[in-house]
Design a protein around this motif. Structure first.
Motif, PDB file in Angstrom:
ATOM      1  N   ALA A  98       7.515 -59.802  -7.529  1.00 18.65           N
ATOM      2  CA  ALA A  98       7.987 -58.776  -6.360  1.00 18.65           C
ATOM      3  C   ALA A  98       9.382 -58.516  -6.486  1.00 18.65           C
ATOM      4  CB  ALA A  98       7.608 -59.506  -4.967  1.00 18.65           C
ATOM      5  N   GLN A  99      10.152 -59.642  -6.868  1.00 21.70           N
ATOM      6  CA  GLN A  99      11.640 -59.257  -6.844  1.00 21.70           C
ATOM      7  C   GLN A  99      11.661 -58.281  -8.270  1.00 21.70           C
ATOM      8  OE1 GLN A  99      12.986 -63.472  -6.954  1.00 21.70           O
ATOM      9  NE2 GLN A  99      13.240 -63.525  -4.568  1.00 21.70           N
ATOM     10  N   THR A 100      11.186 -58.924  -9.336  1.00 24.30           N
ATOM     11  CA  THR A 100      11.110 -57.903 -10.402  1.00 24.30           C
ATOM     12  C   THR A 100      11.012 -56.409 -10.118  1.00 24.30           C
ATOM     13  OG1 THR A 100      10.667 -59.868 -11.862  1.00 24.30           O
ATOM     14  CG2 THR A 100      10.456 -57.794 -12.881  1.00 24.30           C
ATOM     15  N   ILE A 101       9.790 -56.247  -9.283  1.00 24.71           N
ATOM     16  CA  ILE A 101       9.116 -54.868  -9.146  1.00 24.71           C
ATOM     17  C   ILE A 101      10.517 -54.172  -8.153  1.00 24.71           C
ATOM     18  CG2 ILE A 101       7.836 -53.620  -7.426  1.00 24.71           C
ATOM     19  CD1 ILE A 101       5.855 -55.551  -8.239  1.00 24.71           C
ATOM     20  N   ALA A 102      11.292 -55.068  -7.479  1.00 28.70           N
ATOM     21  CA  ALA A 102      12.238 -54.342  -6.714  1.00 28.70           C
ATOM     22  C   ALA A 102      13.512 -54.053  -7.220  1.00 28.70           C
ATOM     23  CB  ALA A 102      12.737 -55.496  -5.182  1.00 28.70           C
ATOM     24  N   SER A 103      13.836 -54.904  -8.432  1.00 24.81           N
ATOM     25  CA  SER A 103      14.983 -54.647  -9.241  1.00 24.81           C
ATOM     26  C   SER A 103      14.811 -53.851 -10.437  1.00 24.81           C
ATOM     27  CB  SER A 103      15.623 -55.973  -9.839  1.00 24.81           C
ATOM     28  OG  SER A 103      14.317 -56.582 -10.588  1.00 24.81           O
ATOM     29  N   THR A 104      13.489 -53.304 -10.449  1.00 23.93           N
ATOM     30  CA  THR A 104      13.326 -52.380 -11.832  1.00 23.93           C
ATOM     31  C   THR A 104      12.747 -51.179 -11.118  1.00 23.93           C
ATOM     32  OG1 THR A 104      11.171 -53.333 -12.053  1.00 23.93           O
ATOM     33  CG2 THR A 104      12.909 -54.215 -13.553  1.00 23.93           C
ATOM     34  N   PRO A 105      12.808 -50.045 -12.085  1.00 21.36           N
ATOM     35  CA  PRO A 105      12.237 -48.550 -11.683  1.00 21.36           C
ATOM     36  C   PRO A 105      10.682 -48.920 -11.731  1.00 21.36           C
ATOM     37  CG  PRO A 105      13.181 -48.514 -13.738  1.00 21.36           C
ATOM     38  CD  PRO A 105      13.255 -49.834 -13.314  1.00 21.36           C
ATOM     39  N   THR A 106      10.078 -49.522 -11.014  1.00 21.05           N
ATOM     40  CA  THR A 106       8.570 -49.708 -10.982  1.00 21.05           C
ATOM     41  C   THR A 106       8.035 -49.089  -9.884  1.00 21.05           C
ATOM     42  OG1 THR A 106       8.970 -51.690 -12.234  1.00 21.05           O
ATOM     43  CG2 THR A 106       6.765 -51.306 -11.223  1.00 21.05           C
ATOM     44  N   ILE A 107       6.835 -48.379  -9.994  1.00 25.71           N
ATOM     45  CA  ILE A 107       5.841 -47.965  -8.962  1.00 25.71           C
ATOM     46  C   ILE A 107       4.865 -48.451  -9.184  1.00 25.71           C
ATOM     47  CG2 ILE A 107       5.090 -45.765  -7.971  1.00 25.71           C
ATOM     48  CD1 ILE A 107       8.261 -45.821  -8.059  1.00 25.71           C
ATOM     49  N   LEU A 108       4.114 -49.041  -8.194  1.00 25.04           N
ATOM     50  CA  LEU A 108       2.768 -49.610  -8.213  1.00 25.04           C
ATOM     51  C   LEU A 108       1.653 -48.595  -8.109  1.00 25.04           C
ATOM     52  CD1 LEU A 108       3.292 -52.833  -6.142  1.00 25.04           C
ATOM     53  CD2 LEU A 108       3.378 -52.626  -8.494  1.00 25.04           C
ATOM     54  N   GLY A 109       0.425 -49.026  -8.293  1.00 22.69           N
ATOM     55  CA  GLY A 109      -0.568 -48.286  -8.406  1.00 22.69           C
ATOM     56  C   GLY A 109      -1.717 -48.885  -7.528  1.00 22.69           C
ATOM     57  N   TYR A 110      -2.532 -48.057  -7.053  1.00 20.63           N
ATOM     58  CA  TYR A 110      -3.632 -48.465  -5.995  1.00 20.63           C
ATOM     59  C   TYR A 110      -4.852 -47.836  -5.974  1.00 20.63           C
ATOM     60  CZ  TYR A 110      -1.962 -45.292  -2.537  1.00 20.63           C
ATOM     61  OH  TYR A 110      -1.329 -44.129  -2.039  1.00 20.63           O
ATOM     62  N   LEU A 111      -5.888 -48.078  -5.119  1.00 17.16           N
ATOM     63  CA  LEU A 111      -7.044 -47.174  -5.378  1.00 17.16           C
ATOM     64  C   LEU A 111      -7.418 -46.797  -3.963  1.00 17.16           C
ATOM     65  CD1 LEU A 111      -9.174 -48.898  -8.026  1.00 17.16           C
ATOM     66  CD2 LEU A 111      -8.404 -46.609  -8.113  1.00 17.16           C
ATOM     67  N   PHE A 112      -7.923 -45.716  -3.747  1.00 14.16           N
ATOM     68  CA  PHE A 112      -8.593 -45.190  -2.438  1.00 14.16           C
ATOM     69  C   PHE A 112     -10.083 -45.468  -2.460  1.00 14.16           C
ATOM     70  CE2 PHE A 112      -4.899 -42.725  -1.191  1.00 14.16           C
ATOM     71  CZ  PHE A 112      -4.686 -43.062   0.035  1.00 14.16           C
ATOM     72  N   GLU A 113     -10.778 -46.042  -1.415  1.00  9.86           N
ATOM     73  CA  GLU A 113     -12.185 -46.218  -1.414  1.00  9.86           C
ATOM     74  C   GLU A 113     -12.624 -44.645  -1.016  1.00  9.86           C
ATOM     75  OE1 GLU A 113     -14.064 -48.571  -2.346  1.00  9.86           O
ATOM     76  OE2 GLU A 113     -13.251 -50.163  -2.447  1.00  9.86           O
ATOM     77  N   LEU A 114     -13.604 -44.072  -1.636  1.00 11.83           N
ATOM     78  CA  LEU A 114     -13.979 -42.839  -1.301  1.00 11.83           C
ATOM     79  C   LEU A 114     -15.287 -42.688  -0.538  1.00 11.83           C
ATOM     80  CD1 LEU A 114     -12.591 -40.990  -4.618  1.00 11.83           C
ATOM     81  CD2 LEU A 114     -11.650 -41.318  -2.275  1.00 11.83           C
ATOM     82  N   LYS A 115     -16.057 -43.985  -0.549  1.00  6.92           N
ATOM     83  CA  LYS A 115     -17.345 -43.976  -0.188  1.00  6.92           C
ATOM     84  C   LYS A 115     -17.530 -45.166   0.908  1.00  6.92           C
ATOM     85  CE  LYS A 115     -20.205 -41.980  -3.880  1.00  6.92           C
ATOM     86  NZ  LYS A 115     -21.061 -42.231  -4.874  1.00  6.92           N
ATOM     87  N   LYS A 116     -18.326 -45.051   2.016  1.00  5.62           N
ATOM     88  CA  LYS A 116     -18.319 -46.116   2.951  1.00  5.62           C
ATOM     89  C   LYS A 116     -19.015 -47.449   2.407  1.00  5.62           C
ATOM     90  CE  LYS A 116     -16.749 -44.165   7.035  1.00  5.62           C
ATOM     91  NZ  LYS A 116     -15.718 -45.033   7.573  1.00  5.62           N
ATOM     92  N   ARG A 117     -18.489 -48.467   2.529  1.00  9.11           N
ATOM     93  CA  ARG A 117     -19.272 -49.717   2.233  1.00  9.11           C
ATOM     94  C   ARG A 117     -18.716 -50.741   3.101  1.00  9.11           C
ATOM     95  NH1 ARG A 117     -16.148 -53.067  -1.038  1.00  9.11           N
ATOM     96  NH2 ARG A 117     -14.279 -52.398  -2.082  1.00  9.11           N
ATOM     97  N   GLU A 118     -19.271 -52.086   2.793  1.00  7.56           N
ATOM     98  CA  GLU A 118     -18.853 -53.279   3.747  1.00  7.56           C
ATOM     99  C   GLU A 118     -17.613 -53.926   3.251  1.00  7.56           C
ATOM    100  OE1 GLU A 118     -22.675 -55.673   5.233  1.00  7.56           O
ATOM    101  OE2 GLU A 118     -22.473 -55.699   3.226  1.00  7.56           O
ATOM    102  N   PHE A 119     -16.941 -54.410   4.441  1.00  9.53           N
ATOM    103  CA  PHE A 119     -15.519 -55.177   3.957  1.00  9.53           C
ATOM    104  C   PHE A 119     -14.571 -54.080   3.445  1.00  9.53           C
ATOM    105  CE2 PHE A 119     -19.067 -58.256   3.056  1.00  9.53           C
ATOM    106  CZ  PHE A 119     -19.204 -58.781   4.371  1.00  9.53           C
TER     107      PHE A 119
END
Length: 723
Positions: free
Chosen positions: A132-153
């Motif tokens: 986390a500290q490395t991410i904060a100190s470098t020009p890093t952009i994280l990726g993530y996903l969207f769920e596009l269909k309804k499912r449990e949890f």
């Protein structure tokens, strides 16, 4: 070239319009199957185009098979990933984007292991914290996903975004953007220490191929950027992004001075640079070991992703079925950097429908007005030209027009017009057969049917040989036969064999006028030696009367005697009459003279009279007798009248008779009436003479001229009556 026909043109245009409306209806209301085929056709365009250069601004750090072998199975301890980020930063990268989500804590972290063993020690390394500290100190952009269909949890947490997204000209109540229903985020420790993040959803179409990538997704009524869009927004140092709408939905997305055309759902169509590894790939193991060339990443956008099959981030694209998902994002970023977008403009639907109508009408009309054999040439030519035009429009102007429907329009238009042409030809043939079946020979019929669009039926001047025949004393016969049915039956017994003889010799029967027959040769189709054929038909008719009269005599019916007149010359031939009621016929002076010659058979005691115009065209050998040089009623120019007495060579007796006859005629024409009279009397006294009436005529004339010598005799006799 087929002749102009307004009625047929109207029908063909209706065919084209029906085809256009049908295809447009499918385009608008049933687009799924055509869209799938259209996409596959466009994939071939990419294959044909091949690879194109990248901007060389994007580099992919690849978690490849080699890296997994060297650094261990995925997920790696976070300290290894931290080292990769530090080495990239030290090499001077501009920005780093992760096509990977760190959704769980690092179970290999020492502090996590000791915690699970209930061992408490100070200063135990925490890989997640260090990462986390490395991410904060470098020009890093994280990726993530969207769920596009309804499912449990489903995870309902949302990432933070350091930018404002403004929707312009959006219609109230109309939602166009793709909606997320949940998220797959990085662990909060990492997510909170990143300056920003972007989703890396790659959404294949119904055929399972990635052709477009969403640049924005709506979640809980907040707009979130894709990884590529967010990387560029940060590089452009702008905190505002505009989502521009038109009546169809999203039209463009603007950031700084860049306007990105999208489809109505905010997706950018990917202008793929080529196959896998068109971009520069560097193994993650080389970055980890610092064994890479720093200049390869200095000042570049670096995407960290994977091409390893086991990590399940492989996609199908227009170029190939196995393509790293991270390189899809590299293509999107490169498209935006270079500005060579491909896109479906808001007016594209209207343009596609216009193309359907334009091609449909053009193809159908071209097929109508060109020969039948040109149909495949027209179809193939238009297919090639249309595909080339669509290809150039796609890769030169970036406009995505529909490919499937123009192809379908050309093919279906060709098939429909060809079938219609074919059935129209059949209808035309049937009309010709109906009109001429009882009037012309099979040879003439076949000639007409070779090209039903020829000029055979247009009014034109043409040389013909006309035929007139008439039953002698028919008025008396009809008076004796008071029963109309019996009279018609009697006429049919005569007309049927006479008509068959005319047709046998390729003549065309024009009409039946009571007991008379009018026919002609060399129209509507050309007939070689038409004068000979007309004379031969006439001779055969006279000869056939013997058998017919024998039958009529046995049936106690009146015998038939006829006269025939033939003349050759230029006449006007073609369809004549009123609208809706017309017939193919011939008119002109040549026709009138033929009729006069027939009526003069009575006067000259002959069966077949022909003019000198017909005689001059004869190629066969016939037995001919000169009858007279006359002016018939209504004509100023004199014509020779010749009697046809048979074909081939004359008998010795007939030959001698004709020689004397023509000798006497010469004397008569030279005003030597006494000498001519002597011969005519000698011929008239011959009991075997072949024409009694002609000698009586010339004896009378010679006697008259001897008593009253003409002052300026030129041998022309003028008839003041028709017969």
């Amino acid at each position: 070239m087929k002749k102009f026909n307004l009625k047929k043109l109207f029908i063909y245009i209706n065919v084209a319009l029906i085809l256009s409306i049908t295809l447009s209806f499918i385009y608008i209301f049933f687009p799924k199957l055509p869209d799938s085929l259209d996409n596959r056709l466009r994939d071939y365009f990419f294959t044909i185009r091949g690879e194109i250069p990248t901007s060389n601004n994007v580099v992919i750090v690849d978690i490849d098979e080699h890296s997994l072998q060297e650094l261990g199975q995925w997920p790696w301890p976070r300290n290894k990933i931290s080292k990769i980020l530090k080495n990239l930063t030290d090499a001077g990268v501009t920005i780093i984007g992760f096509d990977v989500v760190f959704a769980e804590e690092d179970n290999s972290s020492p502090h996590k292991v000791l915690k699970q063993l209930n061992i408490k020690k100070d200063n135990i390394p925490n890989y997640d914290l260090d990462f986390a500290q490395t991410i904060a100190s470098t020009p890093t952009i994280l990726g993530y996903l969207f769920e596009l269909k309804k499912r449990e949890f489903l995870n309902n947490a949302a990432p933070k975004i350091p930018a404002i997204y403004i929707e312009k000209n959006k219609q109230l109540g109309k939602e166009s953007l793709i909606k997320g229903v949940g998220t797959v985020l990085n662990i909060p420790l990492l997510q909170d220490n990143s300056y920003s993040s972007g989703f890396f959803n790659n959404i294949p179409d119904e055929s399972g191929i990635i052709r477009s990538v969403p640049l924005v997704i709506s979640y809980d009524d907040i707009i979130y950027p894709s990884l590529g869009l967010e990387l560029l927004r940060i590089l452009l140092d702008t905190d505002k992004v505009y989502i521009n709408y038109d009546e169809e939905g999203v039209s463009t997305i603007s950031l700084a001075n860049i306007e990105i055309p999208t489809d109505r759902y905010g997706r950018v169509l990917v202008n793929f640079r080529g196959k896998e590894k068109t971009f520069n790939y560097i193994s993650a193991n080389d970055i980890y070991n610092n064994s890479f060339k720093k200049e390869e990443v200095a000042g570049k956008i670096v995407l960290i992703g994977t091409s390893a099959a086991g990590l399940l981030d492989l996609r199908a694209t227009p170029f190939e079925s196995v393509f790293p998902g991270v390189e899809v994002h590299a293509n999107v970023i490169d498209n935006i950097i270079q500005g060579d977008f491909i896109y479906k403009a808001s007016w594209v639907d209207g343009a596609n429908i216009f193309i359907i109508f334009f091609l449909s009408i053009l193809i159908v009309l071209l097929i109508k007005y060109t020969p039948f054999w040109m149909n495949p040439v027209i179809s193939i030519s238009f297919l090639v030209l249309s595909l080339y035009a669509l290809y150039k429009i796609l890769f030169t102007y970036g406009i995505v027009l529909n490919i499937f429907f123009p192809i379908a329009t050309i093919i279906l238009g060709t098939i429909l017009a060809t079938l219609f042409d074919y059935f129209y030809e059949i209808k035309q043939e049937e009309a010709i057969k109906k009109k001429f079946a009882s009037k012309v020979s099979q040879e003439v019929m076949n000639s007409l049917l070779k090209d039903v669009h020829s000029n055979e039926f247009q009014a034109m001047e043409k040389e013909v040989t006309v035929f007139f025949s008439d039953i002698r004393n028919f008025t008396k016969i009809s008076e004796k036969m008071k029963d109309a049915n019996k009279l018609i039956s009697y006429l049919n017994e005569y007309m049927d064999p006479m008509s068959n003889i005319i047709i046998k010799y390729q003549g065309t029967i024009d009409k039946y006028i009571g007991d008379a027959i009018m026919a002609y040769w060399n129209a509507p189709a050309d007939v070689d030696d038409h004068a000979d054929k007309a004379v031969l038909a006439s001779i055969e008719q006279i000869e056939s009367l013997k058998a017919l009269n024998k039958k009529l005599q046995n049936d106690n019916k009146p015998l038939v005697d006829i006269g025939i007149g033939l003349n050759s010359g230029t006449a006007v031939v073609g369809e004549m009459g009123s609208i809706g009621r017309s017939d193919y016929t011939v008119i002109g002076d040549a026709i009138n003279l033929g009729a006069r010659l027939e009526s003069l058979c009575k006067y000259y005691g002959s069966k077949i009279n022909i003019s000198n115009h017909t005689k001059e065209k004869l190629k066969g050998q016939y037995i001919l007798r000169f009858l007279d040089l006359v002016k018939v009623k209504g004509k100023e120019k004199p014509a020779e009248i010749w009697q046809v007495q048979g074909k081939g060579e004359a008998s010795k007796e007939l030959k001698e008779e004709l020689e004397l006859h023509h000798k006497a005629i010469k004397l008569y024409q030279n005003s030597k009436f006494k000498e001519a009279l002597e011969i005519f009397i000698k011929l008239e006294n011959n009991p075997e003479k072949s024409n009694k009436k002609i000698y009586e005529i010339y004896i009378q004339r010679c006697e008259d001229f001897i008593q009253n010598p003409p002052s300026n005799f030129i041998g022309i006799y003028e008839h003041s009556t028709k017969g």
